[in-house]
Design a protein around this motif. Structure first.
Motif, PDB file in Angstrom:
ATOM      1  N   HIS A 214       0.819  -1.213   0.000  1.00 52.57           N
ATOM      2  CA  HIS A 214       0.000   0.000   0.000  1.00 52.57           C
ATOM      3  C   HIS A 214       0.852   1.262   0.000  1.00 52.57           C
ATOM      4  O   HIS A 214       1.862   1.340   0.722  1.00 52.57           O
ATOM      5  CB  HIS A 214      -0.895   0.039   1.241  1.00 52.57           C
TER       6      HIS A 214
ATOM      7  N   THR B  58      -0.302  10.133   5.555  1.00 49.55           N
ATOM      8  CA  THR B  58      -0.064  10.577   6.932  1.00 49.55           C
ATOM      9  C   THR B  58      -0.764  11.910   7.164  1.00 49.55           C
ATOM     10  O   THR B  58      -0.967  12.706   6.233  1.00 49.55           O
ATOM     11  CB  THR B  58       1.443  10.713   7.228  1.00 49.55           C
TER      12      THR B  58
ATOM     13  N   TRP C 111      -0.267   7.401  10.435  1.00 46.09           N
ATOM     14  CA  TRP C 111       0.169   6.818   9.166  1.00 46.09           C
ATOM     15  C   TRP C 111      -0.834   5.722   8.833  1.00 46.09           C
ATOM     16  O   TRP C 111      -1.285   4.990   9.721  1.00 46.09           O
ATOM     17  CB  TRP C 111       1.564   6.222   9.282  1.00 46.09           C
ATOM     18  N   TYR C 112      -1.162   5.550   7.558  1.00 46.87           N
ATOM     19  CA  TYR C 112      -2.241   4.625   7.199  1.00 46.87           C
ATOM     20  C   TYR C 112      -2.104   4.234   5.728  1.00 46.87           C
ATOM     21  O   TYR C 112      -1.466   4.943   4.930  1.00 46.87           O
ATOM     22  CB  TYR C 112      -3.594   5.305   7.429  1.00 46.87           C
TER      23      TYR C 112
ATOM     24  N   ALA D 187      -3.039   4.209   2.010  1.00 48.75           N
ATOM     25  CA  ALA D 187      -3.726   5.237   1.229  1.00 48.75           C
ATOM     26  C   ALA D 187      -4.258   4.654  -0.074  1.00 48.75           C
ATOM     27  O   ALA D 187      -3.751   3.655  -0.587  1.00 48.75           O
ATOM     28  CB  ALA D 187      -2.775   6.393   0.932  1.00 48.75           C
ATOM     29  N   LYS D 188      -5.282   5.300  -0.618  1.00 51.36           N
ATOM     30  CA  LYS D 188      -5.854   4.856  -1.888  1.00 51.36           C
ATOM     31  C   LYS D 188      -4.855   5.019  -3.027  1.00 51.36           C
ATOM     32  O   LYS D 188      -4.768   4.188  -3.931  1.00 51.36           O
ATOM     33  CB  LYS D 188      -7.126   5.636  -2.182  1.00 51.36           C
TER      34      LYS D 188
ATOM     35  N   SER E 240      -5.834  10.216   0.797  1.00 56.87           N
ATOM     36  CA  SER E 240      -7.102   9.598   1.196  1.00 56.87           C
ATOM     37  C   SER E 240      -6.858   8.192   1.747  1.00 56.87           C
ATOM     38  O   SER E 240      -6.187   7.381   1.099  1.00 56.87           O
ATOM     39  CB  SER E 240      -8.050   9.513   0.009  1.00 56.87           C
ATOM     40  N   PRO E 241      -7.401   7.879   2.930  1.00 52.05           N
ATOM     41  CA  PRO E 241      -7.186   6.547   3.503  1.00 52.05           C
ATOM     42  C   PRO E 241      -7.931   5.471   2.734  1.00 52.05           C
ATOM     43  O   PRO E 241      -9.006   5.707   2.180  1.00 52.05           O
ATOM     44  CB  PRO E 241      -7.718   6.684   4.936  1.00 52.05           C
TER      45      PRO E 241
ATOM     46  N   ALA F 293       2.077   0.840   8.140  1.00 50.07           N
ATOM     47  CA  ALA F 293       0.991   1.410   7.341  1.00 50.07           C
ATOM     48  C   ALA F 293       0.955   0.790   5.944  1.00 50.07           C
ATOM     49  O   ALA F 293      -0.126   0.544   5.393  1.00 50.07           O
ATOM     50  CB  ALA F 293       1.145   2.919   7.255  1.00 50.07           C
TER      51      ALA F 293
ATOM     52  N   VAL G 207      -3.254   1.077  10.683  1.00 51.36           N
ATOM     53  CA  VAL G 207      -3.248   2.485  11.069  1.00 51.36           C
ATOM     54  C   VAL G 207      -2.279   2.607  12.231  1.00 51.36           C
ATOM     55  O   VAL G 207      -2.299   1.799  13.172  1.00 51.36           O
ATOM     56  CB  VAL G 207      -4.648   2.964  11.499  1.00 51.36           C
TER      57      VAL G 207
ATOM     58  N   TRP H 298     -10.499  11.671  13.473  1.00 55.29           N
ATOM     59  CA  TRP H 298      -9.858  11.445  12.176  1.00 55.29           C
ATOM     60  C   TRP H 298     -10.911  11.028  11.166  1.00 55.29           C
ATOM     61  O   TRP H 298     -11.793  10.217  11.467  1.00 55.29           O
ATOM     62  CB  TRP H 298      -8.793  10.362  12.313  1.00 55.29           C
TER      63      TRP H 298
ATOM     64  N   GLY I  52     -10.784   9.052   8.820  1.00 56.59           N
ATOM     65  CA  GLY I  52     -10.766   7.627   8.535  1.00 56.59           C
ATOM     66  C   GLY I  52     -11.054   6.770   9.746  1.00 56.59           C
ATOM     67  O   GLY I  52     -10.820   5.559   9.726  1.00 56.59           O
TER      68      GLY I  52
END
Length: 462
Positions: free
Chosen positions: A119, A123, A151-152, A154-155, A199-200, A231, A236, A295, A297
Motif C-alpha cells: 500500500h 499521513t 500513518w495509514y 492510502a488509496k 485519502s485513507p 501502514a 493504522v 480522524w 478515517g
C-alpha cells in the motif's frame, strides 16, 4: 534526583565507556560535570541504563531553553558532507534505484528506506485536547494537549511527501545539543515515504491500530520508518508526542513546547512518566476509535484489534498502558527499562521484549527490571535481543547517523537495524492482531542471526 543525573546520556552499549558532557550552561542551571566520567547506573537512570552513545548537554532552567539531548538525536542531525551518499543497497529495483532508496532522493540527503508493503502510505497530524486533566509537567496548563501523527494505507500516493520534522523543531534539537556548523534545518531535510493527507484506504472496521510511543525527549517522528512499514502493510499507526517531554512539539497555532519535564527533580520520575503516557494513550484511543473519531478515517479502525509498541521510555510505558486499558491487546517494549513493575497478578496478554544484547540479556544486572517482570507475564511472551545493536537501533536515528558518516557504536548497518526492527515488530502484530502464524517468532531465524531468543530461566540467549 536531578534530571541531568537521571538522563545523563545514551550509552555505548556492550562497549561500555565514558561520556563527555558538552555545550554551554544557561544561567541558573546546575553546573555541568567536567570532563568524562563513567555512565551512571542508577535504578532510575532511564537513558543511562540504556547505553550512552556520545554526548549530552546540560538541562535548561526554563522549558524553552536547551536541555539534555540524547546523542542519537544529536548525531542524526550532523550536517551531511557534500560527498556523502546513501549506504550501498543489497540490490537494485526495476527503475535502477538502489533498494531502500526513495526515487528522486538527492545524493547525500538523509532518507528513510522504502516500506515493503503493497500500500502507498498516507499521513496526517491531529491536535487533541484532554479537558479532563491538567498537564502533568506544567500544572498551570489546565488541559493536556497532544500532537499525534497518523500513518495509514492510502488509496493512492498524494502529491506531497510529508516532512520528517519542521525546520524549527530541527533547529531546537540542534541548539539543544550545543552543536555548531550544522544547518538549522538539517534534520527536517530527511526524506520520508508517506504522502501528506492522502485519502485513507480500507473497509469499515477493517484496519488494526498500533500506537507508537517514542523515547524520552525524542519526537514521534523518531519512529517514522517503523510507522511507514506498518501502514504499508495495512495498519493504522498513531505516533504520540508526549508534550513537555520532547525537545520540540509544534502545535497548529505556531506554539512550540519544549522539555519542561527535563527540569524535574524527583526520585519517581520514571513511574510518573509511564503513568502519564498510559493516560495519554488511552485518551488518544478514545479520540480515534468510535462514532465521533477526530480522524476522517476513524470508521476504518477495528476497535477490537489495537496494540502498542514503544522505544526506551515509550517501551516502558507499554505494559502500564495494557494494565490500565484492556483495549490494548498486545505490546512490545523496545529497549526500555520497566519503571512501573508488573503486579503479581500478572499481565496475561501477549508481550514482547526486544532489546540490545548485553544490557538486556537475562541476568546481566544492567537492567534487572526485565528479569523481574518476566515471571509476571502470564500470556504469550518472547524475550529477544539483537547482537550488535545500540539503543538507537530501534529508531530512525542509527540509520540516519550512518548515512552522514557518524558512528554510534553499533556493529550493524543502519538499513539492517531498520530491517530487523520492522520485521520482528510486524511479525508480532501480524500474529496477535491478524492471527497469522509467524515462523520468525517461533525460533531463531538463519536470515536474522543477530536476533537471539532468550531464556531467563537459564539466563541464556541463542
Amino acid at each position: 534526583m536531578p534530571y541531568e543525573d537521571l538522563f545523563p546520556a545514551l550509552g555505548a552499549g556492550s562497549r561500555g565507556g565514558h561520556v563527555t558532557r558538552t555545550g554551554h550552561r544557561p544561567s541558573g542551571t546546575k553546573p555541568e560535570r567536567s570532563g568524562a566520567g563513567p555512565v551512571p547506573r542508577g535504578a532510575l537512570a532511564v537513558v543511562a541504563a540504556l547505553l550512552a552513545l556520545v554526548v549530552a548537554a546540560p538541562c535548561a532552567s526554563t522549558p524553552a531553553s536547551a536541555s539534555t539531548v540524547p546523542a542519537s538525536v544529536a548525531t542524526a542531525t550532523v550536517a551531511v558532507p557534500a560527498s556523502a551518499g546513501p549506504p550501498a543497497a543489497r540490490s537494485g529495483t526495476p527503475d535502477g534505484t538502489p533498494s531502500g532508496t526513495p526515487a528522486g532522493a538527492p545524493i547525500g540527503a538523509p532518507y528513510l528506506p522504502r516500506p515493503t508493503g503493497p500500500h502507498p502510505v498516507g499521513t496526517t497530524s491531529l491536535h487533541l485536547r484532554d479537558l479532563s486533566r491538567p498537564d502533568p509537567w506544567v500544572p498551570g496548563v489546565k488541559a493536556r494537549e497532544l500532537m499525534v501523527s497518523l500513518w495509514y494505507p492510502a488509496k493512492s500516493p498524494g502529491g506531497r511527501r510529508a516532512p520528517y520534522m519542521t525546520p524549527k523543531e530541527s533547529e531546537l534539537v540542534l541548539k539543544g545539543t550545543g552543536m555548531t556548523g550544522v544547518p538549522a534545518d538539517a534534520l527536517s531535510r530527511t526524506r520520508t515515504n508517506a504522502f501528506r493527507d492522502a485519502s485513507p484506504a480500507g473497509r469499515r472496521r477493517g484496519l488494526p491500530l498500533v500506537v507508537l510511543s517514542p523515547g524520552f525527549t525524542w519526537p514521534r517522528s523518531s519512529l517514522t520508518a517503523l510507522a511507514e512499514e506498518l501502514a504499508s502493510r495495512g495498519y493504522v499507526v498513531a505516533g504520540i508526542d508526549h508534550t513537555y517531554e520532547t525537545f520540540a512539539t509544534t502545535f497548529p497555532d505556531g506554539r512550540v513546547t519544549t522539555c519542561a519535564a527535563c527540569e524535574l527533580e524527583t526520585d519517581d520520575f520514571g513511574g510518573k512518566a509511564v503513568k502519564s503516557r498510559a493516560a495519554d494513550t488511552s485518551f488518544v484511543l478514545a479520540e480515534l476509535v468510535g462514532p465521533r473519531s477526530k480522524w476522517r478515517g476513524g470508521a476504518l479502525i477495528d476497535p477490537s484489534r489495537i496494540a502498542m509498541a514503544g522505544q526506551s521510555l515509550g517501551g516502558a510505558s507499554v505494559a502500564e498502558t495494557m494494565l490500565k486499558d484492556p483495549r490494548v491487546r498486545a505490546g512490545i517494549n523496545m529497549d526500555g527499562q520497566m519503571f512501573a513493575p508488573i503486579p503479581v497478578s500478572g499481565l496475561a496478554r501477549p508481550f514482547m521484549f526486544l532489546g540490545v544484547r548485553g544490557p538486556h540479556s537475562p541476568g546481566s544486572g544492567e537492567d534487572p527490571t526485565w528479569d523481574r517482570d518476566w515471571r509476571h507475564l502470564t500470556g504469550w511472551k518472547r524475550w529477544l535481543v539483537v547482537t550488535g545493536a545500540v539503543h538507537a537501533s530501534f529508531t530512525d536515528y542509527d540509520l540516519l547517523a550512518r548515512q552522514i558518516g557518524v558512528d554510534l557504536g553499533g556493529a550493524l548497518s543502519g538499513p539492517r537495524t531498520v530491517e530487523i526492527t520492522r520485521g520482528y515488530v510486524r511479525a508480532f502484530f501480524d500474529l496477535h492482531l491478524r492471527e497469522r502464524p509467524q515462523a520468525l517468532l517461533r525460533k531463531p531465524s538463519p536470515r536474522h542471526p543477530e536476533v537471539m531468543f532468550c531464556s531467563p530461566e537459564t539466563k541464556t540467549c541463542g
